[in-house]
Every structure is written in C-alpha cells, then in structure tokens.
Design a protein around this motif. Structure first.
Motif, PDB file in Angstrom:
ATOM      1  N   GLN A 177       0.700  -1.109   0.193  1.00 54.03           N
ATOM      2  CA  GLN A 177       0.020  -0.019  -0.028  1.00 54.03           C
ATOM      3  C   GLN A 177       0.931   1.132   0.145  1.00 54.03           C
ATOM      4  OE1 GLN A 177      -3.568  -0.136   2.597  1.00 54.03           O
ATOM      5  NE2 GLN A 177      -3.391   2.043   2.549  1.00 54.03           N
ATOM      6  N   LEU A 178       0.992   2.781  -0.816  1.00 47.81           N
ATOM      7  CA  LEU A 178       0.866   3.839  -0.837  1.00 47.81           C
ATOM      8  C   LEU A 178       0.242   4.510  -0.686  1.00 47.81           C
ATOM      9  CD1 LEU A 178       4.349   5.189  -1.555  1.00 47.81           C
ATOM     10  CD2 LEU A 178       3.561   4.436  -3.758  1.00 47.81           C
ATOM     11  N   GLY A 179       0.326   5.411   0.392  1.00 47.67           N
ATOM     12  CA  GLY A 179      -1.107   6.285   0.062  1.00 47.67           C
ATOM     13  C   GLY A 179      -2.089   5.336   0.244  1.00 47.67           C
ATOM     14  N   ARG A 180      -2.942   5.920  -0.526  1.00 50.67           N
ATOM     15  CA  ARG A 180      -4.195   5.382  -0.446  1.00 50.67           C
ATOM     16  C   ARG A 180      -4.606   4.472  -1.371  1.00 50.67           C
ATOM     17  NH1 ARG A 180      -8.395   8.873  -2.294  1.00 50.67           N
ATOM     18  NH2 ARG A 180     -10.087   7.141  -1.691  1.00 50.67           N
ATOM     19  N   VAL A 181      -3.189   3.708  -2.206  1.00 53.21           N
ATOM     20  CA  VAL A 181      -3.590   2.986  -3.563  1.00 53.21           C
ATOM     21  C   VAL A 181      -2.960   1.245  -2.496  1.00 53.21           C
ATOM     22  CG1 VAL A 181      -2.493   2.582  -5.966  1.00 53.21           C
ATOM     23  CG2 VAL A 181      -3.212   4.679  -5.101  1.00 53.21           C
ATOM     24  N   GLN A 182      -3.895   0.573  -3.264  1.00 56.56           N
ATOM     25  CA  GLN A 182      -3.123  -0.807  -2.613  1.00 56.56           C
ATOM     26  C   GLN A 182      -3.303  -1.906  -3.352  1.00 56.56           C
ATOM     27  OE1 GLN A 182      -7.203  -1.758  -0.281  1.00 56.56           O
ATOM     28  NE2 GLN A 182      -5.740  -1.117   1.509  1.00 56.56           N
ATOM     29  N   CYS A 183      -2.003  -2.368  -3.783  1.00 59.37           N
ATOM     30  CA  CYS A 183      -2.088  -3.321  -5.005  1.00 59.37           C
ATOM     31  C   CYS A 183      -1.313  -4.962  -4.558  1.00 59.37           C
ATOM     32  CB  CYS A 183      -1.181  -2.764  -5.933  1.00 59.37           C
ATOM     33  SG  CYS A 183      -0.833  -3.931  -7.770  1.00 59.37           S
ATOM     34  N   ALA A 184      -2.002  -5.240  -4.690  1.00 62.51           N
ATOM     35  CA  ALA A 184      -1.397  -7.223  -4.313  1.00 62.51           C
ATOM     36  C   ALA A 184      -1.209  -8.397  -5.769  1.00 62.51           C
ATOM     37  CB  ALA A 184      -1.931  -7.793  -3.356  1.00 62.51           C
ATOM     38  N   ALA A 185      -0.483  -9.172  -5.017  1.00 62.37           N
ATOM     39  CA  ALA A 185      -0.476  -9.498  -6.124  1.00 62.37           C
ATOM     40  C   ALA A 185      -0.587 -11.000  -5.687  1.00 62.37           C
ATOM     41  CB  ALA A 185       1.379  -9.987  -7.295  1.00 62.37           C
ATOM     42  N   ILE A 186      -0.375 -12.257  -6.385  1.00 62.22           N
ATOM     43  CA  ILE A 186      -1.157 -14.161  -6.053  1.00 62.22           C
ATOM     44  C   ILE A 186      -0.526 -14.128  -7.517  1.00 62.22           C
ATOM     45  CG2 ILE A 186      -3.546 -14.400  -6.986  1.00 62.22           C
ATOM     46  CD1 ILE A 186      -3.697 -16.324  -4.238  1.00 62.22           C
ATOM     47  N   ALA A 187       0.648 -15.527  -7.617  1.00 66.60           N
ATOM     48  CA  ALA A 187       1.067 -16.929  -8.548  1.00 66.60           C
ATOM     49  C   ALA A 187       1.501 -17.920  -7.663  1.00 66.60           C
ATOM     50  CB  ALA A 187       2.222 -16.069  -8.722  1.00 66.60           C
ATOM     51  N   ALA A 188       0.794 -18.931  -8.878  1.00 69.45           N
ATOM     52  CA  ALA A 188       1.464 -19.793  -8.667  1.00 69.45           C
ATOM     53  C   ALA A 188       1.872 -20.248  -9.912  1.00 69.45           C
ATOM     54  CB  ALA A 188      -0.426 -21.316  -8.711  1.00 69.45           C
ATOM     55  N   VAL A 189       3.402 -20.794  -9.304  1.00 68.91           N
ATOM     56  CA  VAL A 189       4.804 -20.547 -10.411  1.00 68.91           C
ATOM     57  C   VAL A 189       4.923 -22.536 -10.503  1.00 68.91           C
ATOM     58  CG1 VAL A 189       7.106 -19.955 -10.589  1.00 68.91           C
ATOM     59  CG2 VAL A 189       5.297 -18.581  -9.339  1.00 68.91           C
ATOM     60  N   ASN A 190       4.407 -22.879 -12.146  1.00 67.66           N
ATOM     61  CA  ASN A 190       4.916 -23.766 -12.597  1.00 67.66           C
ATOM     62  C   ASN A 190       6.121 -23.719 -13.805  1.00 67.66           C
ATOM     63  OD1 ASN A 190       4.071 -26.710 -12.500  1.00 67.66           O
ATOM     64  ND2 ASN A 190       3.771 -26.097 -14.312  1.00 67.66           N
ATOM     65  N   ALA A 191       7.000 -23.119 -13.550  1.00 69.57           N
ATOM     66  CA  ALA A 191       7.574 -21.733 -14.777  1.00 69.57           C
ATOM     67  C   ALA A 191       8.844 -23.376 -15.319  1.00 69.57           C
ATOM     68  CB  ALA A 191       8.502 -20.830 -14.572  1.00 69.57           C
ATOM     69  N   PHE A 192       8.853 -23.375 -16.183  1.00 66.93           N
ATOM     70  CA  PHE A 192       9.739 -24.144 -17.303  1.00 66.93           C
ATOM     71  C   PHE A 192      11.654 -22.914 -16.814  1.00 66.93           C
ATOM     72  CE2 PHE A 192      13.571 -23.653 -20.460  1.00 66.93           C
ATOM     73  CZ  PHE A 192      13.598 -25.111 -20.412  1.00 66.93           C
ATOM     74  N   GLY A 193      11.611 -22.273 -16.398  1.00 65.24           N
ATOM     75  CA  GLY A 193      13.048 -21.297 -16.555  1.00 65.24           C
ATOM     76  C   GLY A 193      12.752 -21.601 -14.546  1.00 65.24           C
TER      77      GLY A 193
END
Length: 334
Positions: A177-193
């Motif tokens: 959260q930066l000031g009033r702005v909220q941003c979140a991520a969720i990731a399921a990581v099944n990568a080749f790399g």
C-alpha cells in the motif's frame, strides 16, 4: 527491502471486498485457489506464454458485454482443472451473486490452470467440488497460506533437463500500500525456467546442477545448447509442463482496457523473477481485478504491480517445501 515514500506491506485480503481461499489434495499433488469479489470487479487478462489453459478470458476484451467479474479460479490439473470454476459458480449462485439475466443470476468466473499432472497422482485433478471447497475456505476473510498449497500444490520449476533435475515450487502472495493505493499479487509458479531472488538476483529454485548439490542456470544451459547446435528438445515432458498463473488485485479505478494493459505491464514482474520466461512451452497468464476505490497514475500503478508480482513469485519458490522426491529452496538456504 527499502522504498522511497510510505510503503506498507499488505495481504491480498486487506483490499476491501476481496476474499481468497485454497483447496488441495496434498497426496495427489494438486489444488486450486479462488480469489473472490462478490460485489464484482473490473477485470482484464494478458497471456504471455504459448500454452495456456483458460476459462472465460474472451469476455474480458474491452468491447465485450460483461463489465464485472466475481471470481478468478486458479488451479492445477491442466485443462481438466478448469472444472474447478464450476464450483465457484455454484458457490456464488447460492449466495445470490452474479450477473442478472432473465434466467437468473450468472456468476462470472474466469480462470486458468497449470500442468501438475507430472507429480503425485495424475488421475486426481481439481474438480467442481474442490473449487467449491476453495470458495468455502475463503469465507473467513483471513489471508490464505503460501507455499505448496492451492493452485501451487503440484507446481515445479527448472525443467530443462526433465523431472530428475527440477525443483518444487508453490504459490506466493505479496502486496503493498502506497498512500491510499493498494496493489497485491498472487502467483502459482510452475515455470520452465528458474526463479531468481528479486533483491539479491541469486537463484531461489530451478534447474539442479548435475550432482544436485545446488541450483544451476537454465539460461546458461540453453545458451550452451544453442552454441553447440542443439535443436528443439525431443523430450515430450517439456512441451506441456509449464505455466505461471498470476492475479493482480488493486483498489484502483480502472476500465476493462486499463485492466488489460495493467496485466500486460505486470508481466514485467515475471521477467524480473523468472529466467527464462514467456517461452513457447509456458502458458504464462496474468489477470487483474480492480475494485474501483482510488484514482491512480496508470504508469506508476504498472510499476507497483510489476514489483508485487515479482515478489509474489519469489515467495512462491521460497515458501515451497520438498515433496514428491523433489528438493525445494529451503534445502539450499543457510
């Protein structure tokens, strides 16, 4: 981690109106994760890889009718796992959530699945019942767990040399959260790399060295193969086993077109944490859910989204546990 300005780490459920929950079969090595917004959220999607398995992504195009999404369902099970979205539809319909039509409410559930049939029991896949259970588990409103849970239960990384040299991965969550702005991520990581630490740039999980004493480099091995004149891999294992699924959730006011643009920008987060990324044998995909409370700078939000996505990917690898005979990041941590 240091930031200019007033940053506060948050969870995905700290964003008003958002709930999230997992369901999984640990023995079979598969599961699903529901991200729910019963009031509806503006949504977009971007597909960065060549082998996606997805549900209801066409309706997220700006010119199409539907303007609000009620759930994003991430799952294992490859294309079979898309059935988990039907469980979310049942759950939401029972609670009077959906798009009003003459025939009744139609919950809008988008989703995507990763391929985890190579670990555990491939005969067991996320289904309608498991999708329903994930939604039920979201009811508490508490922050869901990270690691080898939900859609990340059977996730793996570092597959250039096949299953004997890959490592266990999982699901990660990170928000700011930066000031009033909220941003979140969720990731399921099944990568080749390989997954690379966002801050130290050291490998967290990926292709094991030949003696399995540590983590090697898919990047270097691929370039060595190119210099040696190797052609496309002749191992069918590579062609179907890879996808990183992500969701960005924000309280920003965005249109469908802006959500799609933000999803594309957030793919930069994949590139900051996974090397190589967006290969022809990855089905990489990012959804965006915007709940519409705060006006924002589009470009600044894109940078924030890229960072939280990269850090969620790192947490997915760092929080995974060894399973199915596979090593995990914790095996190589001091």
């Amino acid at each position: 981690m240091e930031h200019a300005g007033s940053y506060q780490e948050i969870g995905i459920t700290d964003i008003k109106g958002i709930k999230a929950g997992h369901a999984q079969d640990f023995q079979a090595g598969t599961g699903c994760t529901a991200i729910i917004c019963e009031e509806g959220a503006c949504a977009g999607v971007d597909v960065g890889g060549g082998g996606p398995a997805s549900r209801e992504t066409d309706l997220l195009r700006p010119g199409n009718l539907v303007q609000a999404v009620h759930c994003i369902m991430l799952s294992g099970g490859s294309a079979y796992g898309l059935e988990a979205g039907s469980g979310a539809m049942q759950y939401l319909e029972e609670r009077g959530v959906g798009l009003p039509t003459r025939g009744g409410l139609v919950p809008i559930v988008c989703g995507a699945s990763l391929f985890d049939l190579g670990v555990g029991d491939p005969r067991v896949r996320p289904d309608k019942a498991m999708g329903y259970e994930a939604c039920k588990n979201a009811e508490s409103g508490s922050e869901p767990a990270m690691g080898s849970v939900g859609a990340g239960t059977g996730a793996t990384v570092g597959k250039l040399r096949g299953p004997d040299y890959m490592m266990k991965s999982g699901l990660g969550i990170y928000g700011l959260q930066l000031g009033r702005v909220q941003c979140a991520a969720i990731a399921a990581v099944n990568a080749f790399g390989d997954v690379i630490d966002y801050d130290t740039h050291r490998p967290l999980a990926g292709l094991l060295r030949p003696d399995k004493s540590g983590i090697g480099s898919t990047h270097r091995e691929m370039l060595k193969g190119l210099a040696a004149g190797e052609s496309a891999a002749d191992n069918d294992f590579l062609a179907v086993q890879n996808t990183t699924l992500g969701v960005i959730v924000t309280n920003a006011k965005l249109t469908k077109a802006q959500c799609g643009r933000l999803a594309r920008i957030a793919q930069d987060g994949y590139a900051r944490a996974i090397i190589p990324v967006h290969t022809s044998i990855d089905g990489d995909m990012i959804f965006v859910l915007a709940t519409g409370q705060v006006s924002v700078s589009q470009d600044a939000l894109g940078e924030l989204a890229s960072e939280v996505m990269a850090r969620a990917i790192c947490r997915a690898a760092a929080s995974a546990k060894p399973a199915f005979g596979l090593k995990a990041a914790c095996d190589f941590m001091p």
